[in-house]
Write a protein that holds these residues in place. Structure first.
Motif, mmCIF file in Angstrom:
data_model
loop_
_atom_site.group_PDB
_atom_site.id
_atom_site.type_symbol
_atom_site.label_atom_id
_atom_site.label_comp_id
_atom_site.label_asym_id
_atom_site.label_seq_id
_atom_site.Cartn_x
_atom_site.Cartn_y
_atom_site.Cartn_z
ATOM 1 N N SER A 33 4.872 5.252 -5.491
ATOM 2 C CA SER A 33 5.506 4.764 -6.952
ATOM 3 C C SER A 33 4.736 4.936 -8.116
ATOM 4 O O SER A 33 4.856 4.370 -9.202
ATOM 5 C CB SER A 33 6.041 3.304 -6.904
ATOM 6 O OG SER A 33 4.759 2.368 -7.158
ATOM 7 N N ASP A 34 3.769 5.737 -7.793
ATOM 8 C CA ASP A 34 2.939 6.053 -8.953
ATOM 9 C C ASP A 34 3.554 6.846 -10.083
ATOM 10 O O ASP A 34 3.197 8.015 -10.130
ATOM 11 C CB ASP A 34 1.334 6.541 -8.223
ATOM 12 C CG ASP A 34 0.435 6.778 -9.291
ATOM 13 O OD1 ASP A 34 0.511 6.027 -10.631
ATOM 14 O OD2 ASP A 34 -0.659 7.354 -9.207
ATOM 15 N N ALA A 92 0.789 -1.229 -0.063
ATOM 16 C CA ALA A 92 -0.095 0.130 -0.107
ATOM 17 C C ALA A 92 0.778 1.223 -0.001
ATOM 18 O O ALA A 92 0.533 2.240 -0.810
ATOM 19 C CB ALA A 92 -0.851 -0.119 1.247
ATOM 20 N N VAL A 93 1.836 1.285 0.789
ATOM 21 C CA VAL A 93 2.820 2.480 0.952
ATOM 22 C C VAL A 93 3.683 2.651 -0.474
ATOM 23 O O VAL A 93 3.398 3.790 -0.933
ATOM 24 C CB VAL A 93 3.930 2.145 1.970
ATOM 25 C CG1 VAL A 93 4.978 3.410 2.064
ATOM 26 C CG2 VAL A 93 3.213 1.861 3.387
ATOM 27 N N LEU A 151 -8.648 9.436 -14.875
ATOM 28 C CA LEU A 151 -8.037 8.171 -14.808
ATOM 29 C C LEU A 151 -8.363 7.526 -13.547
ATOM 30 O O LEU A 151 -8.268 8.089 -12.522
ATOM 31 C CB LEU A 151 -6.678 8.207 -15.358
ATOM 32 C CG LEU A 151 -6.215 8.661 -16.686
ATOM 33 C CD1 LEU A 151 -4.504 8.551 -16.798
ATOM 34 C CD2 LEU A 151 -6.970 7.862 -17.606
ATOM 35 N N PRO A 152 -8.566 5.895 -13.774
ATOM 36 C CA PRO A 152 -8.764 5.569 -12.286
ATOM 37 C C PRO A 152 -7.423 5.435 -11.454
ATOM 38 O O PRO A 152 -6.348 5.567 -11.969
ATOM 39 C CB PRO A 152 -9.039 3.977 -12.566
ATOM 40 C CG PRO A 152 -8.641 4.006 -13.997
ATOM 41 C CD PRO A 152 -8.449 5.184 -14.537
ATOM 42 N N ALA A 153 -7.555 5.762 -10.133
ATOM 43 C CA ALA A 153 -6.374 5.834 -9.313
ATOM 44 C C ALA A 153 -5.636 4.507 -8.994
ATOM 45 O O ALA A 153 -6.536 3.251 -9.519
ATOM 46 C CB ALA A 153 -6.754 6.301 -7.792
ATOM 47 N N PRO A 154 -4.329 4.157 -8.653
ATOM 48 C CA PRO A 154 -3.898 2.837 -8.562
ATOM 49 C C PRO A 154 -4.810 1.909 -7.661
ATOM 50 O O PRO A 154 -5.463 2.200 -6.819
ATOM 51 C CB PRO A 154 -2.598 2.908 -8.046
ATOM 52 C CG PRO A 154 -2.521 4.254 -7.704
ATOM 53 C CD PRO A 154 -3.372 5.048 -8.442
ATOM 54 N N ALA A 155 -5.158 0.647 -8.042
ATOM 55 C CA ALA A 155 -5.761 -0.202 -7.149
ATOM 56 C C ALA A 155 -5.563 -0.258 -5.608
ATOM 57 O O ALA A 155 -4.252 -0.031 -5.493
ATOM 58 C CB ALA A 155 -6.056 -1.409 -7.576
ATOM 59 N N GLY A 156 -6.207 -0.350 -4.631
ATOM 60 C CA GLY A 156 -5.908 -0.810 -3.359
ATOM 61 C C GLY A 156 -6.072 0.452 -2.425
ATOM 62 O O GLY A 156 -6.393 1.597 -2.759
#
Ligand SMILES: Nc1ncnc2c1ncn2[C@@H]1O[C@H](COP(=O)(O)OP(=O)(O)OP(=O)(O)O)[C@@H](O)[C@H]1O
Ligand SMILES: [Mg+2]
Length: 499
Positions: free
Chosen positions: A477-478, A471-472, A494-499
């Protein structure tokens, strides 16, 4: 008819025969993963994992589900699985190469190793290094300068040392400065300086060291080197073989002078290298050199800045080791990241040699290195056969090679450097397939091979592994964040990264 005697022991399904309790369906037993401390109580039902568990946890083995721990320093030092602490990461863009190196850097930081990212072009590592309390050095036109002639900490360290150790530190600093000036000349010209010019540069730097008034003027810069060249002191004239004729000297050094004028006077490479260093690289903290302000269109400048970063970074590390050898400072281990290696290699003929000179001897210096490039094609697109062979040597000499998805056209060149079975080649080709196009959920569909890697050590079978972000890390790291921010400001979410 003869009756068969009953068996002496039950089979895997129990006692066969009517009314004897034989099972028609046999359930597979559940499997758990545990540490040896916990699992030893289950003797004899425990089996060892097939993958090494020394080092930074990278992810799960795609075939067995076992955890794979892997980083060049632990595999070299503790597990003794590889012959030198280096990793070369190859793969198509966007499949997670920088992410796997970030994971190693983060994990190694936890073990007390200092990550040193020498040249972050995206930036991919700045958030991470900030998060672990490291130093961010910004470089680029208008953002920061790096004086390539600044001996950095080497001069101060030499004063603390004596005898041979002192001589070595000074010689190393001198060699490094000569290497970087030659490398910059190579970038400007697209070809290396001649032997005679190299000798002139070497003498010029020595004269500069002897005559430069550091107390009054600070560290010497390329401007001072140019002055020395123009003043034509005896030692430099001898190196130029002018045979006592000043006009001959001018002829011999004209090209070199013109290149240096370009370097100090804001030519193609701007003035990044000609001013005093704005932030010296520290040797006692994680470091990232942020060069993300450089535009991709300025390929030469990017290459030159990367080389200068490597020179300064390896210089700082070698000072750290000299002081640790003399017992004056604690022993520190560094993990040096050279991302986007191909950009530097492409900058001109003979560049491979320069890179080699600036980054050599990682084993002796107790330094782990990670080199990242896209494909073997990048390395093999160099202008001369000699450069191509040497560039392939980077991959061949790496302690381990980590491959992400790669196209089929890569395989002949790759298998020359790293032996890959047909199944492994097919695996890598499968991972480079483009993501399916899904207009319903938006354009950002995960490429199928993202986060999938094959860890190869010499001729051993590769370990296929899937790296899952924590998660961190997902927050940190996006690297597509810029795209998201841009498209959000354009009203297209755009969708945010999953989780
Ligand atoms: N294992 C993973 N799980 C989920 N997302 C990932 C994973 N690895 C990488 N990503 C995401 O994919 C994107 C690209 O990753 P990264 O920058 O590491 O790729 P790269 O191979 O270094 O690309 P380039 O060749 O352009 O430098 C990033 O947004 C990153 O957060
Ligand atoms: Mg990258």
């Amino acid at each position: 008819m003869k009756r068969r005697p009953p068996p002496a022991a039950p089979g895997p399904r129990g006692w066969p025969g009517r009314g004897r309790g034989a099972a028609t369906v046999v359930h597979a037993p559940d499997e758990w993963r545990a540490t040896t401390v916990q699992a030893c109580g289950l003797w004899p039902f425990a089996v060892g994992a097939g993958t090494p568990v020394t080092g930074v946890p990278l992810g799960r083995n795609l075939l067995s589900g076992a955890t794979l721990c892997c980083d060049p320093i632990s595999w070299f030092q503790r597990a003794r699985l590889i012959s030198n602490p280096s990793v070369f990461v190859l793969g198509r863009p966007g499949l997670g190469k920088s992410t796997v190196v970030r994971r190693m850097a983060l994990g190694l930081a936890g073990y007390g190793v200092l990550p040193m990212v020498l040249g972050d072009l995206k930036p991919d590592y700045v958030d991470l290094v900030e998060a672990v309390g490291g130093q961010v050095v910004r470089l680029g036109p208008g953002r920061g300068h790096l004086n390539v002639l600044d001996p950095g900490e080497a001069a101060a360290a030499a004063r603390r040392l004596t005898g041979e150790a002192r001589q070595q530190v000074l010689a190393d600093a001198h060699g490094r400065r000569q290497a970087i000036v030659s490398a910059l000349v190579t970038v400007v010209r697209g070809a290396p300086p001649s032997d005679r010019e190299e000798t002139v540069l070497d003498r010029g730097l020595r004269v500069l060291d002897d005559t430069h008034d550091g107390a009054r003027l600070g560290a010497p810069t390329l401007r001072h080197l140019l002055e020395v060249l123009r003043a034509a002191p005896e030692a430099v004239r001898a190196a130029a073989l002018d045979r006592g004729d000043r006009s001959r000297y001018d002829e011999v050094t004209e090209e070199l002078e013109a290149t240096l004028v370009g370097l100090v006077g804001g030519g193609r490479l701007g003035r990044v290298f000609a001013e005093p260093t704005s932030t010296p690289i520290r040797r006692d903290r994680p470091v990232v050199v942020d060069v993300s302000s450089l535009d991709d269109a300025q390929g030469d400048l990017q290459a030159a800045v990367l080389l200068a970063c490597w020179s300064a970074g390896f210089g700082a590390i070698s000072v750290a080791h000299a002081l640790a050898d003399a017992g004056l400072e604690p022993r520190r281990h560094h993990f040096v990241v050279l991302d986007e290696l191909w950009r530097a290699l492409r900058a001109g003929r003979g560049m491979v040699d320069r890179v080699d000179a600036l980054t050599r001897l990682n084993r002796q210096r107790g330094v782990g290195t990670a080199m990242v490039s896209h494909t073997m094609g990048d390395l093999l697109a160099l202008p001369t056969e000699e450069d191509r062979i040497k560039a392939r040597g980077f991959v061949e000499r790496a302690g381990m090679v980590i491959c992400a998805g790669l196209p089929a056209a890569e395989m002949p060149a790759l298998t020359q450097a790293v032996p890959l079975s047909r199944a492994e080649q097919e695996l890598l080709q499968g991972w480079q397939d483009p993501p399916s196009w899904d207009p319903g959920t938006g354009p950002e569909v995960e490429p199928p091979g993202r986060g999938h890697f094959l860890v190869k050590v010499g001729g051993r079978p590769g370990i296929p592994v899937r790296l899952t972000l924590t998660a961190v890390e997902r927050q940190l790291s996006d690297t597509n964040r810029l795209w998201r921010e841009l498209s959000r400001s354009a009203g297209d979410d755009l969708p945010a990264p999953a989780g």
